[in-house]
Scaffold this active site. Structure first.
Site, PDB file in Angstrom:
ATOM      1  N   GLY A   9      56.020 107.633  61.066  1.00  0.00           N
ATOM      2  CA  GLY A   9      57.309 107.487  61.761  1.00  0.00           C
ATOM      3  C   GLY A   9      57.165 107.628  63.264  1.00  0.00           C
ATOM      4  O   GLY A   9      57.955 108.299  63.921  1.00  0.00           O
ATOM      5  N   SER A  12      59.862 105.963  66.679  1.00  0.00           N
ATOM      6  CA  SER A  12      60.989 106.452  67.478  1.00  0.00           C
ATOM      7  C   SER A  12      60.940 107.970  67.581  1.00  0.00           C
ATOM      8  O   SER A  12      60.085 108.613  66.972  1.00  0.00           O
ATOM      9  CB  SER A  12      62.326 105.991  66.872  1.00  0.00           C
ATOM     10  OG  SER A  12      62.665 106.767  65.759  1.00  0.00           O
ATOM     11  N   GLY A  13      61.869 108.519  68.357  1.00  0.00           N
ATOM     12  CA  GLY A  13      62.096 109.956  68.411  1.00  0.00           C
ATOM     13  C   GLY A  13      60.859 110.814  68.622  1.00  0.00           C
ATOM     14  O   GLY A  13      60.009 110.535  69.485  1.00  0.00           O
ATOM     15  N   LEU A  14      60.766 111.867  67.818  1.00  0.00           N
ATOM     16  CA  LEU A  14      59.686 112.844  67.951  1.00  0.00           C
ATOM     17  C   LEU A  14      58.298 112.221  67.755  1.00  0.00           C
ATOM     18  O   LEU A  14      57.357 112.532  68.494  1.00  0.00           O
ATOM     19  CB  LEU A  14      59.907 113.972  66.925  1.00  0.00           C
ATOM     20  CG  LEU A  14      58.863 115.071  66.868  1.00  0.00           C
ATOM     21  CD1 LEU A  14      58.760 115.815  68.194  1.00  0.00           C
ATOM     22  CD2 LEU A  14      59.183 116.050  65.734  1.00  0.00           C
ATOM     23  N   GLY A  15      58.166 111.353  66.756  1.00  0.00           N
ATOM     24  CA  GLY A  15      56.862 110.744  66.468  1.00  0.00           C
ATOM     25  C   GLY A  15      56.359 109.930  67.645  1.00  0.00           C
ATOM     26  O   GLY A  15      55.178 110.020  68.030  1.00  0.00           O
ATOM     27  N   SER A 142      62.044 121.950  59.656  1.00  0.00           N
ATOM     28  CA  SER A 142      63.303 121.984  60.393  1.00  0.00           C
ATOM     29  C   SER A 142      64.007 123.302  60.193  1.00  0.00           C
ATOM     30  O   SER A 142      63.859 123.951  59.156  1.00  0.00           O
ATOM     31  CB  SER A 142      64.229 120.873  59.941  1.00  0.00           C
ATOM     32  OG  SER A 142      65.432 120.989  60.664  1.00  0.00           O
ATOM     33  N   TYR A 189      68.647 116.172  52.524  1.00  0.00           N
ATOM     34  CA  TYR A 189      67.739 116.229  53.678  1.00  0.00           C
ATOM     35  C   TYR A 189      67.202 117.650  53.854  1.00  0.00           C
ATOM     36  O   TYR A 189      65.994 117.862  54.015  1.00  0.00           O
ATOM     37  CB  TYR A 189      68.478 115.783  54.945  1.00  0.00           C
ATOM     38  CG  TYR A 189      67.715 116.050  56.225  1.00  0.00           C
ATOM     39  CD1 TYR A 189      66.693 115.204  56.646  1.00  0.00           C
ATOM     40  CD2 TYR A 189      68.010 117.164  57.012  1.00  0.00           C
ATOM     41  CE1 TYR A 189      65.990 115.459  57.814  1.00  0.00           C
ATOM     42  CE2 TYR A 189      67.314 117.422  58.188  1.00  0.00           C
ATOM     43  CZ  TYR A 189      66.301 116.568  58.586  1.00  0.00           C
ATOM     44  OH  TYR A 189      65.595 116.818  59.741  1.00  0.00           O
TER      45      TYR A 189
END
Ligand code: NDP
Length: 313
Positions: A9, A12-15, A142, A189
């Site tokens: 992943g 986008s984002g953190l990755g 998380s 999630y």
């Protein structure tokens, strides 16, 4: 030589921010393991990564067949695997009905936990064979899975129960939730993140001594701007970043979160195995405590045995 890090992943984002942070050091080649090849290529270009620092490879974690194909393709590159980062995730807080992976498992647990579970078990062999001095496997956790924190206590809370829904296939026929309850996308999630953290600890207990691989998880902070919240209602998406910035003060930028995960990948001071890393407000890392359920060794073992037995069926 340069280290090779696989990041799931990374489109986008953190990755993506982590891929960029590692590439910027000049010491890493990043395999961006992504379901959307074009998006990943564009993302790498948009943050200014240079061609020789990354390779995009196809991986759809919502298909166990795709996970196996990814492992085969990775092995064909003949690169050694030095660090694996299980980062990809889906979050469907507003879904009324469950959706399912290729093999028919509820999508969030199927992608975030089951896809990564198979990937990490298969790639453990590759990590073992690497001669890199500090080999690591990182599963992004998380705070939402930690019921010992304020954020982790926002309902619906994570709860895996006795895993009866998982045992009955997680396919919507009996239940699509691990604890056997009614479908709730936000809870699914959070449950998947508890599974991620339990898996990291079980890997540590089973394999750290034998292999020397460091297993770690982390909560990078609340990265309120990423695509993770794409399925949330518009008002939430508008208010969540300022709320995190000014009220909870848990907000971190994607860039800062990427630097934190990059530390867990390569910083010598974060080489301890079995740790769930967090950062305080002045951005220094510390070993955080997990909730009762997310550190339940019996449950971790049961989850592990359930999945490994099923894979052999
Ligand atoms: P994003 O939505 O920005 O990134 C998620 C990534 O996962 C995307 O690259 C997405 O691909 C990929 N992905 C989703 N489904 C699949 C799949 N089936 N196969 C392969 N890749 C897939 O979210 P974040 O960057 O915020 O999330 C990254 C990690 O950080 C997650 O593990 C999340 O739980 C964790 N996290 C996030 C926090 C936050 O506040 N944002 C806080 C704590 C933890 P695509 O680009 O194609 O959609």
């Amino acid at each position: 030589r340069k280290g090779t890090a696989v990041i799931t992943g990374a489109s986008s984002g953190l990755g993506l921010a982590t891929a960029k942070a590692l590439a910027d050091t000049g010491k890493w080649h990043v395999i961006m393991a992504c379901r959307n090849f074009l998006k990943a290529e564009k993302a790498a270009k948009s943050v200014g990564m240079s061609k020789e620092d990354y390779t995009v490879m196809h991986l759809d974690l919502a298909s166990l067949e795709s996970v196996k194909q990814f492992v085969d393709s990775f092995r064909r590159t003949e690169r050694s695997l030095d660090v694996l980062v299980c980062n990809a995730a889906v979050y469907q807080p507003t879904a009324k009905e469950p959706s399912f992976t290729a093999e028919g498992f509820e999508l969030s647990v199927g992608t975030n936990h089951l896809g990564h579970f198979l990937l990490s078990r298969l790639l453990l062999d590759d990590l073992k064979q690497s001669d890199y001095p500090s080999k690591r496997m990182i599963i992004v956790g998380s705070i939402t899975g930690n019921t010992n924190t304020l954020a982790g206590n926002v309902p619906p809370k994570a709860n895996l129960g006795d895993l009866r829904g998982l045992a009955s296939g997680l396919n919507g026929q009996n239940s699509s939730m691990i604890d056997g309850g009614e479908y709730d996308g936000a809870k699914a999630y959070k449950d998947s993140k508890v599974c991620n953290m339990l898996t990291m600890q079980e890997l540590h207990r089973r394999y750290h001594e034998e292999t020397g691989v460091t297993f770690a998880s982390l909560y990078p902070g609340c990265i309120a701007t990423t695509g993770l919240f794409r399925e949330h209602v518009p008002l939430f998406r508008l208010l969540f970043p300022p709320f995190q910035k000014y009220i909870t003060k848990g907000y971190v930028s994607e860039e800062e979160a990427g630097k934190r995960l990059a530390q867990v990948v390569s910083d010598p001071s974060l080489g301890k195995s079995g740790v769930y890393w967090s950062w305080n407000n002045n951005s220094s890392s510390f070993e955080n405590q997990l909730s009762k359920e997310a550190s339940d060794a019996e449950k971790a073992k049961k989850l592990w045995e359930r999945e490994t037995n099923k894979n052999q069926e």
